[in-house]
Design a protein around this motif. Structure first.
Motif, PDB file in Angstrom:
ATOM      1  N   ALA A  64     -57.776 -57.393  -8.403  1.00  0.00           N
ATOM      2  CA  ALA A  64     -58.185 -56.308  -9.287  1.00  0.00           C
ATOM      3  C   ALA A  64     -58.811 -56.916 -10.531  1.00  0.00           C
ATOM      4  N   LEU A  65     -59.695 -56.161 -11.162  1.00  0.00           N
ATOM      5  CA  LEU A  65     -60.253 -56.602 -12.432  1.00  0.00           C
ATOM      6  C   LEU A  65     -59.153 -56.607 -13.496  1.00  0.00           C
ATOM      7  N   HIS A  66     -59.173 -57.597 -14.369  1.00  0.00           N
ATOM      8  CA  HIS A  66     -58.183 -57.688 -15.433  1.00  0.00           C
ATOM      9  C   HIS A  66     -58.364 -56.544 -16.422  1.00  0.00           C
ATOM     10  N   TRP A  67     -57.270 -56.024 -16.945  1.00  0.00           N
ATOM     11  CA  TRP A  67     -57.330 -54.879 -17.855  1.00  0.00           C
ATOM     12  C   TRP A  67     -58.128 -55.195 -19.100  1.00  0.00           C
ATOM     13  N   ARG A  68     -58.237 -56.478 -19.482  1.00  0.00           N
ATOM     14  CA  ARG A  68     -59.006 -56.838 -20.676  1.00  0.00           C
ATOM     15  C   ARG A  68     -60.486 -56.473 -20.521  1.00  0.00           C
ATOM     16  N   LEU A  69     -60.989 -56.560 -19.300  1.00  0.00           N
ATOM     17  CA  LEU A  69     -62.384 -56.180 -19.059  1.00  0.00           C
ATOM     18  C   LEU A  69     -62.593 -54.697 -19.314  1.00  0.00           C
ATOM     19  N   TYR A  70     -61.638 -53.890 -18.849  1.00  0.00           N
ATOM     20  CA  TYR A  70     -61.739 -52.443 -19.078  1.00  0.00           C
ATOM     21  C   TYR A  70     -61.637 -52.125 -20.566  1.00  0.00           C
ATOM     22  N   ALA A  71     -60.729 -52.808 -21.269  1.00  0.00           N
ATOM     23  CA  ALA A  71     -60.559 -52.564 -22.697  1.00  0.00           C
ATOM     24  C   ALA A  71     -61.838 -52.917 -23.455  1.00  0.00           C
ATOM     25  N   GLY A  72     -62.440 -54.064 -23.091  1.00  0.00           N
ATOM     26  CA  GLY A  72     -63.684 -54.465 -23.741  1.00  0.00           C
ATOM     27  C   GLY A  72     -64.812 -53.487 -23.452  1.00  0.00           C
ATOM     28  N   ALA A  73     -64.886 -53.030 -22.194  1.00  0.00           N
ATOM     29  CA  ALA A  73     -65.930 -52.077 -21.824  1.00  0.00           C
ATOM     30  C   ALA A  73     -65.757 -50.753 -22.546  1.00  0.00           C
ATOM     31  N   GLN A  74     -64.509 -50.319 -22.734  1.00  0.00           N
ATOM     32  CA  GLN A  74     -64.256 -49.065 -23.444  1.00  0.00           C
ATOM     33  C   GLN A  74     -64.630 -49.177 -24.919  1.00  0.00           C
ATOM     34  N   GLU A  75     -64.365 -50.333 -25.520  1.00  0.00           N
ATOM     35  CA  GLU A  75     -64.754 -50.535 -26.915  1.00  0.00           C
ATOM     36  C   GLU A  75     -66.268 -50.508 -27.057  1.00  0.00           C
ATOM     37  N   LEU A  76     -66.967 -51.150 -26.112  1.00  0.00           N
ATOM     38  CA  LEU A  76     -68.429 -51.151 -26.145  1.00  0.00           C
ATOM     39  C   LEU A  76     -68.976 -49.740 -25.922  1.00  0.00           C
ATOM     40  N   THR A  77     -68.330 -48.988 -25.035  1.00  0.00           N
ATOM     41  CA  THR A  77     -68.751 -47.609 -24.797  1.00  0.00           C
ATOM     42  C   THR A  77     -68.621 -46.778 -26.067  1.00  0.00           C
ATOM     43  N   ALA A  78     -67.498 -46.912 -26.765  1.00  0.00           N
ATOM     44  CA  ALA A  78     -67.291 -46.151 -28.002  1.00  0.00           C
ATOM     45  C   ALA A  78     -68.348 -46.503 -29.039  1.00  0.00           C
ATOM     46  N   HIS A  79     -68.697 -47.776 -29.132  1.00  0.00           N
ATOM     47  CA  HIS A  79     -69.719 -48.201 -30.093  1.00  0.00           C
ATOM     48  C   HIS A  79     -71.082 -47.639 -29.723  1.00  0.00           C
ATOM     49  N   ARG A  80     -71.427 -47.736 -28.446  1.00  0.00           N
ATOM     50  CA  ARG A  80     -72.743 -47.263 -28.012  1.00  0.00           C
ATOM     51  C   ARG A  80     -72.853 -45.739 -28.080  1.00  0.00           C
ATOM     52  N   LEU A  81     -71.750 -45.048 -27.896  1.00  0.00           N
ATOM     53  CA  LEU A  81     -71.790 -43.596 -28.031  1.00  0.00           C
ATOM     54  C   LEU A  81     -72.261 -43.202 -29.422  1.00  0.00           C
ATOM     55  N   ARG A  82     -71.812 -43.942 -30.414  1.00  0.00           N
ATOM     56  CA  ARG A  82     -72.164 -43.593 -31.788  1.00  0.00           C
ATOM     57  C   ARG A  82     -73.566 -44.074 -32.168  1.00  0.00           C
ATOM     58  N   THR A  83     -73.993 -45.213 -31.645  1.00  0.00           N
ATOM     59  CA  THR A  83     -75.307 -45.739 -32.006  1.00  0.00           C
ATOM     60  C   THR A  83     -76.405 -45.142 -31.124  1.00  0.00           C
ATOM     61  N   ASP A  84     -76.312 -45.352 -29.817  1.00  0.00           N
ATOM     62  CA  ASP A  84     -77.314 -44.791 -28.909  1.00  0.00           C
ATOM     63  C   ASP A  84     -77.194 -43.277 -28.838  1.00  0.00           C
ATOM     64  N   LEU A 247     -75.137 -46.672 -22.044  1.00  0.00           N
ATOM     65  CA  LEU A 247     -73.722 -47.029 -21.922  1.00  0.00           C
ATOM     66  C   LEU A 247     -73.507 -48.050 -20.820  1.00  0.00           C
ATOM     67  N   ARG A 248     -74.315 -47.961 -19.775  1.00  0.00           N
ATOM     68  CA  ARG A 248     -74.149 -48.850 -18.617  1.00  0.00           C
ATOM     69  C   ARG A 248     -75.030 -50.085 -18.717  1.00  0.00           C
ATOM     70  N   GLY A 249     -75.849 -50.172 -19.765  1.00  0.00           N
ATOM     71  CA  GLY A 249     -76.752 -51.312 -19.898  1.00  0.00           C
ATOM     72  C   GLY A 249     -77.878 -51.281 -18.893  1.00  0.00           C
ATOM     73  N   THR A 250     -78.247 -50.081 -18.428  1.00  0.00           N
ATOM     74  CA  THR A 250     -79.313 -49.937 -17.454  1.00  0.00           C
ATOM     75  C   THR A 250     -80.630 -49.654 -18.175  1.00  0.00           C
ATOM     76  N   PRO A 251     -81.734 -50.332 -17.796  1.00  0.00           N
ATOM     77  CA  PRO A 251     -83.019 -50.071 -18.450  1.00  0.00           C
ATOM     78  C   PRO A 251     -83.420 -48.608 -18.319  1.00  0.00           C
ATOM     79  N   ASP A 252     -84.008 -48.068 -19.405  1.00  0.00           N
ATOM     80  CA  ASP A 252     -84.455 -46.673 -19.406  1.00  0.00           C
ATOM     81  C   ASP A 252     -85.874 -46.614 -18.880  1.00  0.00           C
ATOM     82  N   ARG A 253     -86.043 -46.129 -17.663  1.00  0.00           N
ATOM     83  CA  ARG A 253     -87.379 -46.075 -17.031  1.00  0.00           C
ATOM     84  C   ARG A 253     -87.958 -44.681 -17.237  1.00  0.00           C
ATOM     85  N   ARG A 254     -88.589 -44.485 -18.373  1.00  0.00           N
ATOM     86  CA  ARG A 254     -89.166 -43.187 -18.672  1.00  0.00           C
ATOM     87  C   ARG A 254     -90.554 -43.088 -18.049  1.00  0.00           C
ATOM     88  N   SER A 255     -90.870 -41.858 -17.591  1.00  0.00           N
ATOM     89  CA  SER A 255     -92.196 -41.639 -17.037  1.00  0.00           C
ATOM     90  C   SER A 255     -93.218 -41.556 -18.163  1.00  0.00           C
TER      91      SER A 255
END
Length: 255
Positions: A64-84, A247-255
């Motif tokens: 299983a993935l270590h819980w630290r990865l999930y914690a780090g991803a959640q912190e990054l998500t919270a940051h990106r929610l406010r900025t992006d 949030l997922r770090g996926t490139p935004d492919r706008r038409s």
């Protein structure tokens, strides 16, 4: 030649994919088969990742993935929610000319974490940080759209459904009927539920796990927004998708 870092990320991605798909216990043999890798080499790499707390062994074979990865991803998500998220709201407001907000679920309330109002807005003060009952808020239905009926009932188990507008849900069963429509439609319409004359359209924003983490919403007078529902919904869904990509770090492919 593929780098060791690249190989390690491929392993973590493969393990995360199996977890997201709900495929149960994952062994080294499972990953080796999925990735077309040699089992013994993969085992050595996983041992090193275990030492660095990227991977956990549950029992003798399950990985299983270590819980630290999930914690780090959640912190990054919270940051990106406010900025992006602020970028998304600016785009929505520019397109619609209306006040737009980003909200999250906190217990049985929704809380605004970002907002953008057009020039000339008559809004007094800011909604940021102010909780509002989820059963009648502009984005409550969307934020609860992933939960099953039993989970929703549990959220509102101690909630008094106080009337805030002419169309406020009368109770959990009433809310669930409206929620069923929102789930099928993919976005919510809140029509004079939060207060008289207020209308909103909201769309879900999903995080790296595919779970609803927030909602973008367009809010304004019913007389002005109701005739534009389809247009506003399309805008909210499009910008919600762009925020999901961020949030997922996926490139935004706008038409």
């Amino acid at each position: 030649m593929e780098s060791s870092v690249g190989k390690g990320l491929d392993v973590l991605t493969a393990l995360a994919r199996r977890t997201a798909e709900g495929r149960g216990r994952t062994s080294i043999s499972d990953l080796a088969r999925d990735m077309g890798r040699d089992r013994s080499q993969l085992s050595r790499g996983l041992a090193a990742m275990g030492d660095e707390e990227f991977v956990l062994r549950n029992g003798s074979r399950a990985l299983a993935l270590h819980w630290r990865l999930y914690a780090g991803a959640q912190e990054l998500t919270a940051h990106r929610l406010r900025t992006d998220g602020q970028t998304a709201l600016e785009g929505m407001t520019a397109e619609t000319g209306e006040s737009c907000y980003l909200g999250i679920l906190v217990g049985d309330t929704t809380v605004t974490i970002a907002e953008r109002v057009p020039q000339g807005s008559k809004q007094v003060g800011s909604w940021i940080g102010r909780p509002y009952p989820a059963y009648c808020s502009d984005c409550g239905q969307v934020l609860l759209s992933d939960a099953d009926d039993e989970e929703v009932a549990a959220v509102f188990a101690r909630t008094d459904f106080v009337r805030h507008g002419p169309n406020t849900p009368a109770g959990v069963d009433d809310f669930l009927r409206r929620l069923a429509v929102t789930r099928e439609r993919g976005y919510s319409i809140v029509d004079e539920e939060a207060e008289p004359g207020l209308y909103s359209v909201a769309a879900p924003v999903r995080d790296f796990r595919g779970e609803v983490a927030a909602a973008v919403q367009v809010v304004g007078p019913r007389v002005r927004l109701s005739p534009r529902t389809a247009e506003l919904a399309a805008t909210a869904l499009r910008w919600a998708g762009r925020l999901e990509n961020a949030l997922r770090g996926t490139p935004d492919r706008r038409s």
